[in-house]
Design an enzyme around this catalytic site. Sequence first.
Site, short mmCIF file in Angstrom:
data_model
loop_
_atom_site.label_atom_id
_atom_site.label_comp_id
_atom_site.label_asym_id
_atom_site.label_seq_id
_atom_site.Cartn_x
_atom_site.Cartn_y
_atom_site.Cartn_z
N ARG A 260 5.37 3.02 -7.62
CA ARG A 260 5.85 2.52 -6.38
C ARG A 260 6.88 1.31 -6.60
O ARG A 260 5.95 0.60 -7.18
CB ARG A 260 4.87 1.75 -5.67
CG ARG A 260 3.66 3.96 -5.47
CD ARG A 260 3.50 4.07 -3.69
NE ARG A 260 2.52 5.16 -3.19
CZ ARG A 260 1.09 4.81 -2.98
NH1 ARG A 260 0.69 3.80 -2.51
NH2 ARG A 260 0.41 6.08 -2.78
N ARG A 275 -1.52 -4.90 -6.17
CA ARG A 275 0.17 -4.00 -5.23
C ARG A 275 0.77 -3.90 -7.35
O ARG A 275 1.87 -5.08 -7.00
CB ARG A 275 0.42 -5.03 -4.42
CG ARG A 275 1.69 -3.94 -3.94
CD ARG A 275 2.01 -4.98 -2.77
NE ARG A 275 1.31 -5.13 -1.41
CZ ARG A 275 0.86 -4.83 -0.81
NH1 ARG A 275 1.73 -3.72 0.00
NH2 ARG A 275 -0.08 -5.54 -0.16
N GLU A 347 -7.99 -2.59 1.66
CA GLU A 347 -7.62 -1.27 1.36
C GLU A 347 -7.67 -0.55 -0.34
O GLU A 347 -7.35 -0.88 -0.38
CB GLU A 347 -6.53 -0.52 1.63
CG GLU A 347 -6.50 1.01 1.91
CD GLU A 347 -4.82 1.11 1.96
OE1 GLU A 347 -4.55 1.89 1.91
OE2 GLU A 347 -3.49 0.51 2.82
N SER A 350 -7.32 5.62 1.40
CA SER A 350 -6.38 5.79 2.83
C SER A 350 -7.02 7.79 2.99
O SER A 350 -5.94 8.19 2.67
CB SER A 350 -5.31 5.39 2.91
OG SER A 350 -4.21 6.04 4.25
N ARG A 389 -7.51 -0.61 -7.78
CA ARG A 389 -8.57 -1.47 -7.22
C ARG A 389 -10.03 -1.20 -7.27
O ARG A 389 -10.48 -2.55 -7.14
CB ARG A 389 -7.57 -0.32 -5.84
CG ARG A 389 -6.34 -1.18 -4.89
CD ARG A 389 -5.71 -0.93 -3.41
NE ARG A 389 -4.30 -1.76 -3.51
CZ ARG A 389 -3.94 -1.93 -2.49
NH1 ARG A 389 -4.66 -2.23 -1.49
NH2 ARG A 389 -2.37 -2.61 -2.69
#
Length: 423
Positions: A260, A275, A347, A350, A389
Amino acid sequence: MHDLKAIRETPEAFDLALARRRLEPRSALVLELDSQRRAVQTELNDLQARRNEASKRIGQVKKEGGDAQALVDEVAGIKATMAALEARLGDLDRDLDGHLMGLPNILDDGVPEGPDESANVEVRRWGTPRAFDFTARQHFEIGESLGGMDFEAAARLSGARFVVLKGQIARLERALGQFMLDLHITEHGYQEVQTPVLVRAPALQGTGQLPKFAEDLFRVEQDFFLIPTAEVTLTNLVAGQVLAATALPLRMTAFTQCFRSEAGAAGKDTRGMIRQHQFEKVEMVSIVHPDDSAAELDRMTACAEDVLKRLDLPYRVMALCAGDVGFSARQTYDLEVWLPGQDRYREISSCSNTGDFQARRMNGRFKVEGEKGTRFVHTLNGSGVAVGRCLVAVLENYQNADGTVSVPEALRGYMGGLERLGG
């Protein structure tokens, strides 16, 4: 993609649904384009019928020895008019599809109202954050002190938002991915699938990343894109397919690299692994009967929660509000894991129900034996979980005062019996 028939029948409901996402009404524009397209299509159909009739009449006139030139000229004129109308129809189709492709999914009635993540609702939490008798460090401090996390080397190779993992920490990340995959396969009923990480644009259009979120993707040569998540490849395995109803549900999982650009994340989480441009994730995707998708979302969320429970990582489940639900989703639950180094929940998974939104875009359907026609499947996706994560969470929650990190019991078999990093 949206059901055009439903917009025609209840335009007010469609606009109200968009208003929940803070969007202006769009039904009037959509219906005007639809009306123009249908008018052109009707005119084309009428001309096609007249051309066929005139062409047939030409043969009859010639057979009777008459002069068919007027009919020949009429057919030629009809062909020219049809060519112009077909071009116009193509333009209208592209305009209509473009508008519909750019509109997000309709939210489930159960989604909480709210403008942004501040209005998300906590559904439940599990586990008690550990009380430390020393100041808890963040994951990058732990990783660098153990010599297993090198951001400077990654920056020399690739720039910001990359990391080089070494030794025990690299092995721990690999162990986490294998543990998650094995759990989903052996206990949660998912089928392991290996997919490409390079896809073409139609696959990303099918799951909703294109055209709206092109800037978040890495595009490479020959019109390939690197996948931002295995949701893209797993979901598109049923693109253009008609499945037997008895084949549902399909549950698939994959452990892949993801990419990403983080185009909108300037200044956010610039240190560490939260991130990054390249990361690993175990993804879950379900293809189900429409009647079963609500229950499947609860099931999928529970599967992701089980990963964190097995690792004894405290977490909470958040129901995302209308202003925070993603473009393709109709309802989403986020799992947020406790990070003592940051003293907050972040987070880590999801899980979303997209209803028939993606299925319409990619034309994924099913058929009940003995019934006429087909119906669109419902698709769901969820992180099961983000491996990088999860590594962050393990390092922070299992850190010790002497700088070592205990290995969770669930991972020791994957680590050759190792009980402590740096010990």
